[in-house]
Design a protein around this motif. Structure first.
Motif, PDB file in Angstrom:
ATOM      1  N   ARG A  57       0.896  -1.157   0.180  1.00  0.00           N
ATOM      2  CA  ARG A  57       0.091   0.026   0.057  1.00  0.00           C
ATOM      3  C   ARG A  57       0.785   1.389   0.035  1.00  0.00           C
ATOM      4  O   ARG A  57       0.105   2.441   0.208  1.00  0.00           O
ATOM      5  CB  ARG A  57      -0.999   0.077   1.063  1.00  0.00           C
ATOM      6  N   VAL A  58       2.054   1.108  -0.318  1.00  0.00           N
ATOM      7  CA  VAL A  58       3.077   2.323  -0.328  1.00  0.00           C
ATOM      8  C   VAL A  58       3.656   2.107  -1.922  1.00  0.00           C
ATOM      9  O   VAL A  58       4.605   1.279  -1.968  1.00  0.00           O
ATOM     10  CB  VAL A  58       3.931   2.507   0.641  1.00  0.00           C
ATOM     11  N   LEU A  59       3.214   3.003  -2.679  1.00  0.00           N
ATOM     12  CA  LEU A  59       3.785   2.913  -4.040  1.00  0.00           C
ATOM     13  C   LEU A  59       4.803   4.231  -4.369  1.00  0.00           C
ATOM     14  O   LEU A  59       4.623   5.318  -3.678  1.00  0.00           O
ATOM     15  CB  LEU A  59       2.722   3.008  -5.005  1.00  0.00           C
ATOM     16  N   MET A  60       5.433   4.194  -5.693  1.00  0.00           N
ATOM     17  CA  MET A  60       6.302   5.374  -5.827  1.00  0.00           C
ATOM     18  C   MET A  60       5.960   5.528  -7.605  1.00  0.00           C
ATOM     19  O   MET A  60       5.883   4.533  -8.220  1.00  0.00           O
ATOM     20  CB  MET A  60       7.378   5.249  -5.457  1.00  0.00           C
ATOM     21  N   LEU A  61       6.305   6.537  -7.978  1.00  0.00           N
ATOM     22  CA  LEU A  61       6.208   6.765  -9.233  1.00  0.00           C
ATOM     23  C   LEU A  61       7.754   6.667  -9.768  1.00  0.00           C
ATOM     24  O   LEU A  61       8.612   7.684  -9.349  1.00  0.00           O
ATOM     25  CB  LEU A  61       5.700   8.207  -9.802  1.00  0.00           C
ATOM     26  N   SER A  62       7.917   5.795 -10.472  1.00  0.00           N
ATOM     27  CA  SER A  62       9.046   5.604 -11.095  1.00  0.00           C
ATOM     28  C   SER A  62       9.946   6.326 -11.999  1.00  0.00           C
ATOM     29  O   SER A  62       9.162   7.434 -12.514  1.00  0.00           O
ATOM     30  CB  SER A  62       9.443   4.081 -11.729  1.00  0.00           C
ATOM     31  N   LYS A  63      11.137   6.198 -12.330  1.00  0.00           N
ATOM     32  CA  LYS A  63      11.696   7.233 -13.356  1.00  0.00           C
ATOM     33  C   LYS A  63      11.054   7.101 -14.719  1.00  0.00           C
ATOM     34  O   LYS A  63      10.884   8.115 -15.289  1.00  0.00           O
ATOM     35  CB  LYS A  63      13.371   7.013 -13.375  1.00  0.00           C
ATOM     36  N   GLU A  64      10.577   5.931 -14.871  1.00  0.00           N
ATOM     37  CA  GLU A  64       9.779   5.638 -16.117  1.00  0.00           C
ATOM     38  C   GLU A  64       8.529   6.070 -16.309  1.00  0.00           C
ATOM     39  O   GLU A  64       7.781   5.891 -17.307  1.00  0.00           O
ATOM     40  CB  GLU A  64      10.151   4.005 -16.543  1.00  0.00           C
ATOM     41  N   GLY A  65       8.019   6.450 -15.103  1.00  0.00           N
ATOM     42  CA  GLY A  65       6.601   6.937 -15.076  1.00  0.00           C
ATOM     43  C   GLY A  65       5.511   5.733 -14.827  1.00  0.00           C
ATOM     44  O   GLY A  65       4.483   5.848 -14.918  1.00  0.00           O
ATOM     45  N   LYS A  66       5.831   4.910 -14.018  1.00  0.00           N
ATOM     46  CA  LYS A  66       5.403   3.796 -13.743  1.00  0.00           C
ATOM     47  C   LYS A  66       4.841   3.579 -12.167  1.00  0.00           C
ATOM     48  O   LYS A  66       5.847   4.046 -11.366  1.00  0.00           O
ATOM     49  CB  LYS A  66       5.794   2.336 -13.905  1.00  0.00           C
ATOM     50  N   TRP A  67       3.759   3.239 -11.667  1.00  0.00           N
ATOM     51  CA  TRP A  67       3.615   3.027 -10.328  1.00  0.00           C
ATOM     52  C   TRP A  67       3.875   1.687  -9.756  1.00  0.00           C
ATOM     53  O   TRP A  67       3.590   0.620 -10.331  1.00  0.00           O
ATOM     54  CB  TRP A  67       2.061   3.123  -9.918  1.00  0.00           C
ATOM     55  N   VAL A  68       5.014   1.792  -8.964  1.00  0.00           N
ATOM     56  CA  VAL A  68       5.437   0.463  -8.624  1.00  0.00           C
ATOM     57  C   VAL A  68       5.715   0.649  -6.748  1.00  0.00           C
ATOM     58  O   VAL A  68       6.026   1.603  -6.548  1.00  0.00           O
ATOM     59  CB  VAL A  68       7.016   0.312  -9.046  1.00  0.00           C
ATOM     60  N   PRO A  69       5.957  -0.565  -6.374  1.00  0.00           N
ATOM     61  CA  PRO A  69       6.118  -0.547  -4.747  1.00  0.00           C
ATOM     62  C   PRO A  69       7.323   0.246  -4.670  1.00  0.00           C
ATOM     63  O   PRO A  69       8.473   0.286  -5.326  1.00  0.00           O
ATOM     64  CB  PRO A  69       6.475  -2.161  -4.581  1.00  0.00           C
TER      65      PRO A  69
END
Length: 261
Positions: A57-69
């Motif tokens: 339930r804690v995600l981040m927006l990656s450098k590539e613009g994807k929502w990942v853990p």
């Protein structure tokens, strides 16, 4: 030997996590937080095993613009990126809100003066446009969730003659522009204190910048200040160590929960 293995594990987990888009909740259950500033927001702590433990339930927006853990390092501004305050903050806010997922939007840029956080400004040190790059990530993130807070840690680069004297006004203006960007005029904005280290006495200019941070809640509604008293540096007298970043994340979370209780 143990530390290199931990770093290798961190790299593996980050790559694995980035390979898969996370499943997102409904927009009103996906609470977004913008992470902005310079290197002490990006994080420079040494990655340890606890920093790569995934919370679904804690995600981040990656450098590539994807929502990942969310795992550390969350930022990608410089090769030195490591443990920061964001992951700990997200975990605490998720625990306090069992029905929601937290989405962290890393946008900090190491070394960036506050003047680089304006439209069209190029920052040569990282060959980037801090504000414009952030805008792209915000525009990508907002359709998926609801903005709930902006976390700011910056000031070291402005702690010099000719810049510190005008910092307070620029900070107030930045808060206004960020709120306009995310279309949330009363969204909480939290500013963190620069490192307070006995080995590195502050200049008068740094005291001025610190005063701007401290006075922000009196000048701008729905803002808060987080102290860095008692936290250690990583040996360079500028950046916090990993344990200090985690503690700073706790202090940001406490400030946010107090503002929104």
């Amino acid at each position: 030997m143990i530390r290199p293995l931990i770093c290798l594990l961190a790299l593996f987990v980050t790559v694995f996590a980035a390979a898969e888009d996370a499943s997102l909740p409904a927009k009103d259950k996906f609470h977004l937080f913008l992470l902005v500033g310079q290197s002490n927001m990006a994080g420079r702590g040494v990655v340890e095993a606890q920093d790569v433990v995934v919370n679904p339930r804690v995600l981040m927006l990656s450098k590539e613009g994807k929502w990942v853990p969310a795992v550390d390092p969350m930022h990608f501004d410089k090769a030195a990126a490591g443990v920061g305050l964001g992951k700990t903050f997200g975990q605490i806010i998720a625990e306090a809100n069992p029905g929601v997922t937290i989405g962290l939007i890393p946008c900090a840029v190491g070394g960036s003066p506050i003047d680089t956080w304006k439209p069209g400004v190029f920052y040569p040190a990282t060959k980037s446009h801090p504000w414009d790059d952030m805008v792209k990530r915000v525009e990508l993130a907002l359709p998926a969730g609801t903005i709930k807070g902006i976390l700011w840690h910056q000031g070291e680069s402005d702690s010099q003659a000719g810049l510190a004297e005008t910092y307070a006004g620029k900070l107030s203006d930045l808060v206004k522009r960020l709120r306009e960007l995310v279309k949330a005029p009363e969204v909480p904005f939290i500013a963190g204190q620069m490192g307070v280290f006995d080995e590195a006495p502050w200049s008068p200019e740094k005291v001025l910048v610190d005063k701007a941070h401290r006075d922000l809640p009196k000048e701008v509604p729905h803002t808060a200040f987080v102290t860095a008293e008692g936290l250690n540096h990583k040996g360079d007298k500028v950046h916090f160590d990993a344990a200090a970043y985690r503690e700073l994340g706790k202090r940001y979370a406490a400030a946010f929960l107090k503002m929104t209780k």
